[in-house]
Write an enzyme that holds these catalytic residues in place. Structure first.
Site, PDB file in Angstrom:
ATOM      1  CG  HIS A 357     192.367 115.071   7.736  1.00 57.45           C
ATOM      2  ND1 HIS A 357     190.709 116.190   7.434  1.00 57.45           N
ATOM      3  CD2 HIS A 357     193.255 116.023   8.457  1.00 57.45           C
ATOM      4  CE1 HIS A 357     192.059 117.355   8.283  1.00 57.45           C
ATOM      5  NE2 HIS A 357     192.896 117.293   8.212  1.00 57.45           N
ATOM      6  NE  ARG A 583     149.138  91.362  54.562  1.00 55.53           N
ATOM      7  CZ  ARG A 583     148.145  90.961  53.658  1.00 55.53           C
ATOM      8  NH1 ARG A 583     147.983  90.110  52.843  1.00 55.53           N
ATOM      9  NH2 ARG A 583     146.974  90.923  53.124  1.00 55.53           N
ATOM     10  CB  SER A 647     139.962  91.054  61.484  1.00 54.98           C
ATOM     11  OG  SER A 647     140.087  89.944  61.049  1.00 54.98           O
ATOM     12  CB  THR A1079     129.407  87.237  86.227  1.00 59.20           C
ATOM     13  OG1 THR A1079     129.709  85.938  86.276  1.00 59.20           O
ATOM     14  CG2 THR A1079     128.280  88.008  87.191  1.00 59.20           C
TER      15      THR A1079
END
Length: 1269
Positions: A357, A583, A647, A1079
């Site tokens: 205090h 990947r 790809s 062909t």
């Protein structure tokens, strides 16, 4: 001089105990104390009062009195009392500095009630001479005195000293419900992830530190400096924690250790420091530094049930905060839980602030507690904590209880359940990167507040109509089920599915209790992660800089794929066919398909596989393979194959589906519960799945009768980037998977850092596929550790993302730590498993390096690998033609043939007997003969069953009932009714070229013995499938040794219908032709078309056939063939005019030869006959590639007087056959074609004019030039 309290405060007893142990045996004290204790000079543990200025004076231990008597109370010294050195008793001649005072025993108060120490009396040290007399035993009801020593003495001293601190206390009751509920959320999250717990004291302590920042006076303490009162403001908040410890003797001891610089810490750092202090306190590892410098303390007597306490404040601190027990208000402690929940009564916790205090006023202490109160109820406080702990969900919010009736709230709870089922995935913790770490995973529809519910409703029961197997549930339990089901590491989308049965099936499994994997299963998952990571690390180390498109960052793909295949084996299916981009392909080949490491490493070394010595070959991450998968925890096995791919992203999708359908048709188990035993497992990239149109085209095939494969498992390797393109630039939808909703496929979004979740979803996906024969999509969110390839630096375009990735621990490490933390495996077991796998790779690598290196030579052509037989008989018996004609009128009883179709069927029977066979019937004759010979014939395309030009009618539709009749299917049995083994499968395809052509190509690969034909609506539209033509049809054999004999029927011819209904792009196919790869034919008679198809079916080679078919010629009465052309002839690659082969035409008169192909032949013949031009001969080249050089030379040699040769085509000069023939004819046959000239339209950017009148003028000019004098 300045005065200050002991830096250790109430911990001083512990320091002295440490010093005692150190003096007796330094090794018994933690080394961290040694430096401090070497020159430590403790105070005696006698009680003394404080001086007026608050400084405690050291007092020497008094001498024992000559006779037993109570020790006098020591005199309180004044400020002029000499220091303890001058008052020390002179019993030892050694300097006092060399012997710490703690070793000297303080005088003890003697009492007649304390029994004499037997050992002391025996040794003569009791203070009397002669024999010791036995001490009298105290009576049972007598008092006993005990000298306080060590900790107890220190506590007594500190408590006495604390009386000098003038304190006051503020008290505040704080609602604890928000803390309770948020702590539940926090600890559940920690339990699911990294482990650990958050206590209420953690939260309160952090709130106190935060409040001190607003009220720094609470952190000050009082001290006198040079006799003047001072308020000392520490540089930082050092929060003292009162820790209750139990000693070896069972006595409890209290220590106060400081969290230093707590004001600089975020919540995560604060918790780490808090736990470190507590752990070291319990382990006896605290150091002197930990005890010093406490500025404000936190004590928690509430743990033993104390509701409210006023703790003592020690010198050197400005305040001590006490935490009371968490209890309901006293008046409700006898109420039932239901009553308390109904009333909205929550537990309270009482905080006390005991403060000095002299420097802190009551209002300030009260405001401080109010701030702590506000923090513990505030949104921002818990938002910060949740973010710091990495919790992706919004905290529970403090709101006033909603007074609406329970009936109203029941409806809202049902709405909330529906909202989670619909949108729970938006709150799921599925991103392992958490790039936007400040954003909570939330949606207004998933917020209880949106539904008029608050935290006060959490413990109230509501009717839930059977949700999670219950009729009534607390809202807290409802939310627990919903969040566990829809908002953890798996986000589920399934409410777009229209079939209630499928929704219910998924709902039961998603909301049901998930069984945790066994330890053996967890170890197996870890072994798959070990294999995936070690493989990539090995290649990165050994083949630095080589492209391999690694799986790093997405290693969970391997255990996920493994689980799919294992579950397929569990269902006793026949095969899993994998299609995927580049990947991670090498990893899949090694760790899923089982391709030998030696072969993969040899490809890195540049050693060619002998089986690929011919042709161009392809890069290692495009190649396919096959193997056998053996169950780890079962007895089944299953074939696994990986298709080759280019790809061109997603181009392999329809190819793989066609291949799978072919394998299923060969097994012939039908569309039943036991059917579809070959499973397509398709891997995708996130950007490609959203961006490539062929994905939608292929998905559209999933439920179509002619294309369905019983469900594909789609696994999207979602690394959240497309080369350098961010998701925001790659898709307009929320997810890359949204396109899959078009077929009602369930979609699972999975956090790639949770391999157990990925495995669970993979198994569920297979079970759903088996139950409902539909596609399932797994969106595995992960990341790409490196750039698009190993030489790329992604930080140039995604710097923030790669700042996160560069510091992120891989999934193998995080999963290993989780298993070790749970005690499932030891660190040694984990490392041994990884080293074992690495050792296997190293051994194989060394073996490959030691192999003999072969000199690389140019590859050879694949043309020699398959040669068309020269004398292959394709003629058939006339009776078989008649049988096919009869079949067209053998309609079922009661079948109503359309009035416009019936004459066509009747005409066909007539042609089968009498001849003049037109083009459409010649085609059906060819297919019918194949079916009768046991061949599976598959014909598909846009409008193919009827025919774009209303010419085919391969399937007849009942005019009244819509039932179908397929005449050629009758050829599947012989004349005696015995099955031939043949089948006729004819389908109208969806309006697609890319996927449709890819599917048929794949079908022809999967069933080499089938006759597979695809027809374009118009040949012009084949460019929609250009990727399939370029990447598969024309080069699949050369690149991968992948054989196909698919037939493309491309309507072609200039007839004035405009640029988009004219050309099948002959020039493009001729440009792609090489090495006998295809062909290419442009037949001009029905019989030659018949023999061309039969030769392709019977020649035993596997190469695609491209046929440019007619349009107007379908009804040209001159374009018909006699029966003997079918029964006596074979395919003729070069045709002369019938007048020279069957008539009396004189070749010697011919001075000009017009070489041509296709329907313009009939226009040239008509003009020649009209002008009676015997000097002109027309020679048709029916097979454009491979060019029939020998037959062509032989034919031209029959015309000895030829002076000029022209190539005549109706296509523009830069299109059709001329761009190729203009170069190759003079090169291949220089004696015959040197100086050959072209007659055609001018070079044009479009295939033809848009005006039919201009077309007619151009066509006339060609004819005029061809017959110019």
């Amino acid at each position: 001089m300045s005065s200050s309290p002991s830096p250790f405060g109430q911990n001083e007893w512990l320091v002295e105990e440490m010093y005692r142990k150190f003096r007796e045996d330094p090794s018994s004290v933690d080394p961290s104390w040694h430096e401090f204790l070497v020159d430590y000079n403790p105070e005696p543990t006698t009680d003394s009062s404080a001086s007026e200025n608050g400084q405690q004076t050291r007092t020497a231990a008094p001498k024992a009195p000559p006779e037993p008597a109570p020790a006098p109370a020591p005199k309180t010294p004044d400020s002029k009392t000499p220091d303890s050195k001058s008052q020390a008793p002179k019993q030892d001649s050694k300097p006092q500095e060399s012997k710490p005072q703690a070793k000297a025993k303080p005088a003890e108060s003697k009492s007649s009630t304390k029994p004499a120490d037997a050992k002391s009396e025996k040794s003569g040290k009791s203070g009397t001479n002669g024999a010791a007399k036995p001490a009298a035993q105290p009576a049972d009801d007598s008092d006993q005195n005990q000298v306080l020593r060590g900790a107890a003495a220190a506590v007594a001293k500190n408590m006495s000293a604390s009386l000098d601190v003038p304190t006051a206390t503020s008290v505040r009751a704080i609602p604890a419900k928000l803390m309770i509920d948020n702590r539940v959320v926090i600890n559940n999250h920690l339990k699911r992830t990294r482990g650990g717990k958050i206590s209420f004291t953690h939260l309160i302590g952090y709130a106190i530190v935060a409040a001190v920042k607003k009220f720094p006076n609470m952190n000050r303490h009082f001290a006198e400096v040079d006799g003047k009162p001072n308020a000392v403001t520490p540089a930082h908040t050092n929060l003292g924690l009162a820790i209750d410890l139990q000693g070896k003797d069972g006595n409890r001891q209290l220590v106060v250790a400081a969290i230093k610089k707590a004001d600089t810490m975020r919540f995560g750092q604060f918790i780490a420091a808090y736990e470190d202090i507590v752990r070291r306190a319990r382990d006896g590892k605290l150091t002197a530094e930990d005890f010093s410098g406490v500025t404000i303390s936190l004590t928690n007597p509430g743990t033993i049930g104390t509701v409210h306490s006023v703790p003592r404040l020690m010198r050197g601190q400005g305040a001590i905060i006490g935490v009371g027990a968490m209890e309901y208000p006293a008046e409700f402690q006898g109420a039932s839980e239901e009553r308390i929940a109904d009333l909205g009564i929550g537990k309270l916790i009482t905080l006390t602030s005991t403060y000095d205090h002299r420097i802190i006023q009551g209002a300030e202490s009260g405001d401080f507690l109010r701030t702590v109160h506000q923090l513990l109820l505030s949104d921002d406080f818990f938002d910060e904590i949740f973010r710091e702990l990495g919790i992706p969900y919004e905290p529970v919010r403090w709101r006033t209880d909603n007074p609406d009736s329970i009936e109203d709230k029941n409806a809202r709870v049902i709405e909330l359940i529906a909202a989670y089922r619909n949108r729970g995935h938006l709150m799921a913790d599925i991103d392992p990167l958490r790039l936007d770490s400040n954003r909570f995973r939330s949606h207004p529809d998933l917020d209880v507040l949106t539904h008029g519910l608050t935290l006060w409703d959490l413990d109230r029961e509501f009717k839930v109509n059977g949700f999670a197997g219950a009729e009534r549930k607390k809202l807290r339990d409802v939310l627990a089920v919903l969040r566990d089901a829809y908002c953890r590491h798996i986000g589920v989308e399934y409410t777009h599915i229209l079939e209630p049965e499928q929704q219910q099936w998924l709902q039961e499994r998603i909301e049901g209790k998930h069984e945790k994997p066994t330890v053996a299963q967890q170890k197996y998952i870890l072994s798959r992660l070990n294999a995936a990571e070690a493989f990539e690390t090995f290649l990165q180390t050994k083949y630095v800089g080589q492209k391999r498109f690694s799986l790093e960052g997405a290693e969970t793909v391997i255990p996920a794929m493994d689980a799919v295949i294992d579950q397929c084996a569990e269902h006793a299916l026949d095969e899993v066919v994998i299609g995927m981009p580049h990947r991670g392909r090498l990893n899949v080949l090694a760790n899923i398909v089982g391709k030998p490491y030696s072969q993969i490493f040899s490809e890195f070394e540049g050693n060619l596989n002998p089986s690929q010595a011919h042709g161009s070959g392809d890069v290692k991450y495009h190649l396919g393979s096959s193997g056998t998968y053996l169950q780890m925890f079962g007895d089944n096995d299953i074939t696994v194959s990986l298709t080759a791919n280019p790809s061109h992203l997603e181009a392999v999708d329809p190819v793989m589906e066609g291949l799978v359908r072919a394998k299923q048709d060969l097994l012939d188990k039908g569309d039943t519960e036991d059917g579809y035993t070959v499973v397509p497992l398709m891997l995708h990239g996130d950007a490609a799945f959203a961006g490539q149109g062929v994905v939608a085209e292929t998905l559209n095939l999933a439920l179509l009768r002619g294309y369905r494969t019983g469900g594909t498992i789609h696994l999207i390797v979602n690394n959240q980037i497309g080369f350098t393109t961010s998701p925001a630039a790659a898709k307009s939808s929320e997810y890359c998977t949204d396109v899959a909703k078009m077929i009602g496929a369930p979609i699972f979004h999975v956090n790639g850092d949770d391999p157990e979740a990925a495995v669970w979803v993979s198994r569920l996906a297979v079970d759903f596929r088996q139950k409902f024969k539909k596609d399932v999509v797994i969106d595995l969110l992960c990341y790409r550790r490196r750039g698009h390839n190993e030489g790329d630096d992604p930080s140039m375009t995604q710097p923030s993302m790669y700042d996160v990735i560069d510091t992120k621990r891989g999934v193998r490490k995080s999963y290993t730590e989780a298993l070790i933390g749970r005690g499932d495996i030891s660190m040694k077991e984990a490392e041994d498993a990884l080293r074992d796998y690495q050792g296997q790779l190293e051994q194989v690598f060394n073996e490959v390096r030691e192999l003999e290196k072969h000199e690389i030579e140019p590859s050879e052509s694949v043309e020699a690998d398959q040669q068309i037989p020269a004398k292959l008989a394709t003629a058939v018996d006339k009776s078989l033609l008649a049988r096919i004609g009869d079949a067209h009128l053998a309609v079922p009883e009661g079948f109503t043939v359309h009035p416009r179709v019936k004459p066509v069927l009747e005409k066909r029977r007539e042609m089968a007997y009498e001849g003049k066979v037109d083009w459409a019937f010649a085609e059906l004759l060819a297919l019918g003969t194949m079916i009768s010979e046991g061949k599976l014939v598959r014909l598909s395309g846009q409008d193919t069953r009827r025919g774009t030009f209303t010419q085919r009618h391969s399937v007849v539709i009942d005019r009244k009932t819509g039932k179908e009749f397929t005449p050629l299917q009758l050829l599947a049995t012989d004349s005696d009714g015995n099955p031939t083994g043949g089948k006729f499968l004819v389908y109208d395809s969806p309006l697609s070229e890319f996927a449709a052509v890819g599917f048929e190509y794949g079908y022809s690969v999967g069933n080499p013995d089938a006759m597979v034909l695809w027809e374009a609506q118009f040949g012009d539209f084949i460019n929609g499938a250009q990727s399939i033509i370029d990447e598969f049809i024309s080069s699949g054999e050369a690149k991968w040794g992948q054989l196909s004999d698919v037939v493309l029927l491309l309507p072609h011819g200039h007839e004035g219908q405009g640029p988009d209904h004219t050309s099948g792009r002959i020039e493009r196919f001729l440009q792609l032709w090489a090495e006998g790869s295809m062909t290419i034919a442009l037949p001009s008679t029905p019989a030659n078309y018949f023999h061309l198809l039969r030769r392709h079916s019977l020649d035993g080679i596997q190469r695609p056939l491209i046929v440019f078919t007619p349009k107007s010629m379908l009804r040209n009465k001159a374009a018909v063939s006699d029966i003997r052309d079918f029964t006596e002839q074979k395919f003729r690659s070069v045709l002369e005019e019938p007048t020279y082969t069957d008539g009396d035409g004189d070749r010697n008169k011919v001075t000009r030869i017009l070489l041509t192909s296709g329907k313009i032949y009939y226009e040239l013949v008509a003009r020649k006959n009209k002008e009676s031009r015997d000097d002109v001969a027309i020679v048709r080249i029916e097979q454009l590639a491979p060019l029939p050089k020998r037959r062509l030379a032989e034919t031209l040699d029959k015309y000895p007087n030829v002076e000029e040769k022209f190539w005549v085509q109706e296509e523009p000069a830069n299109q059709g056959a001329w761009p190729t023939f203009g170069l190759t004819l003079p090169e291949m046959l220089p004696d015959h074609f040197t100086g050959i000239k072209r007659i055609s339209r001018r070079a044009m950017s479009a295939p033809s004019s848009g005006s039919s009148k201009v077309h007619a003028v151009e066509q006339q000019e060609i004819l005029d030039e061809a017959f110019a004098p």
